[in-house]
Design a protein around this motif. Sequence first.
Motif, PDB file in Angstrom:
ATOM      1  N   PRO A  39     -37.421  -5.834 -13.195  1.00  0.00           N
ATOM      2  CA  PRO A  39     -38.188  -5.693 -14.421  1.00  0.00           C
ATOM      3  C   PRO A  39     -38.206  -4.239 -14.887  1.00  0.00           C
ATOM      4  O   PRO A  39     -38.393  -3.327 -14.087  1.00  0.00           O
ATOM      5  N   GLY A  40     -37.958  -4.025 -16.182  1.00  0.00           N
ATOM      6  CA  GLY A  40     -37.933  -2.671 -16.720  1.00  0.00           C
ATOM      7  C   GLY A  40     -36.597  -1.986 -16.602  1.00  0.00           C
ATOM      8  O   GLY A  40     -36.458  -0.825 -16.992  1.00  0.00           O
ATOM      9  N   CYS A  41     -35.583  -2.692 -16.083  1.00  0.00           N
ATOM     10  CA  CYS A  41     -34.246  -2.112 -15.927  1.00  0.00           C
ATOM     11  C   CYS A  41     -33.698  -1.665 -17.276  1.00  0.00           C
ATOM     12  O   CYS A  41     -33.816  -2.373 -18.280  1.00  0.00           O
ATOM     13  N   ALA A  42     -33.076  -0.478 -17.292  1.00  0.00           N
ATOM     14  CA  ALA A  42     -32.502   0.046 -18.535  1.00  0.00           C
ATOM     15  C   ALA A  42     -31.146  -0.569 -18.847  1.00  0.00           C
ATOM     16  O   ALA A  42     -30.613  -0.354 -19.938  1.00  0.00           O
ATOM     17  N   ASN A  43     -30.582  -1.328 -17.900  1.00  0.00           N
ATOM     18  CA  ASN A  43     -29.241  -1.890 -18.082  1.00  0.00           C
ATOM     19  C   ASN A  43     -29.265  -3.413 -18.100  1.00  0.00           C
ATOM     20  O   ASN A  43     -28.409  -4.068 -17.501  1.00  0.00           O
ATOM     21  N   GLY A  44     -30.235  -3.981 -18.797  1.00  0.00           N
ATOM     22  CA  GLY A  44     -30.358  -5.434 -18.844  1.00  0.00           C
ATOM     23  C   GLY A  44     -29.133  -6.143 -19.386  1.00  0.00           C
ATOM     24  O   GLY A  44     -28.867  -7.301 -19.043  1.00  0.00           O
ATOM     25  N   ALA A  45     -28.365  -5.465 -20.228  1.00  0.00           N
ATOM     26  CA  ALA A  45     -27.153  -6.075 -20.790  1.00  0.00           C
ATOM     27  C   ALA A  45     -26.107  -6.338 -19.721  1.00  0.00           C
ATOM     28  O   ALA A  45     -25.161  -7.101 -19.957  1.00  0.00           O
ATOM     29  N   THR A  46     -26.254  -5.754 -18.549  1.00  0.00           N
ATOM     30  CA  THR A  46     -25.278  -5.952 -17.471  1.00  0.00           C
ATOM     31  C   THR A  46     -25.660  -7.085 -16.527  1.00  0.00           C
ATOM     32  O   THR A  46     -24.941  -7.352 -15.562  1.00  0.00           O
TER      33      THR A  46
END
Length: 211
Positions: A39-46
Amino acid sequence: MLPENNHVLRIHRFLPETEAEGPGRRAALWVQGCPIQCPGCANGATWSFNGGYQATVEDLFDQIRKQHNIEGVTFIGGEPFSQARPLAALGRLCRERNLSVVTFTGYEYSRLVAARREDWNALLAVTDLLLAGPFLEDQKDFSRPWVGSRNQEFIFLTDRYQHLQAEGFSSRNGLEIQIASDGGVRLNGLVPVEDILSFRQELALLGLQTN
């Protein structure tokens, strides 16, 4: 879905040169697919294993070795240990050319070692510096370079970057901005997600696209 071929990777992004994803100037390879999904990851698109594109180890290495101003390559994600075997093969090729390997993972180092998985051990064997542990929002901390929460570990698997530990990690995180040949704006580095979103909104008002 992840490729079945041990010499094929599913990639989210490849950046030939950066100074924001590990020590010195490096190539950076974001793999596609992550089972941890902090949760809160800056790379959610990956996160999705169905996104990105496929590339062979050989083609990626060919791109890396064309860069004459880098000291190494960084494997980031997504989750590199979900594609550990082909990344280990790529890492071996890089190490043969005296390029260093920095690997990010959302797994704790103790779990990687305890699993005794051949593919995980192979990736660890070619890694000089491992940045390990999940991003935890309640331990958010951007005072150290390249990581975003206090729990994340710096594991020196060779002596190549031991000096960073002695120097006390004097550098800090930051946002790197690159202008692509097509006019697009590329962002990488690690700062709070809200700062990235705000900056992207400002660029959008100027008619500029980010990726």
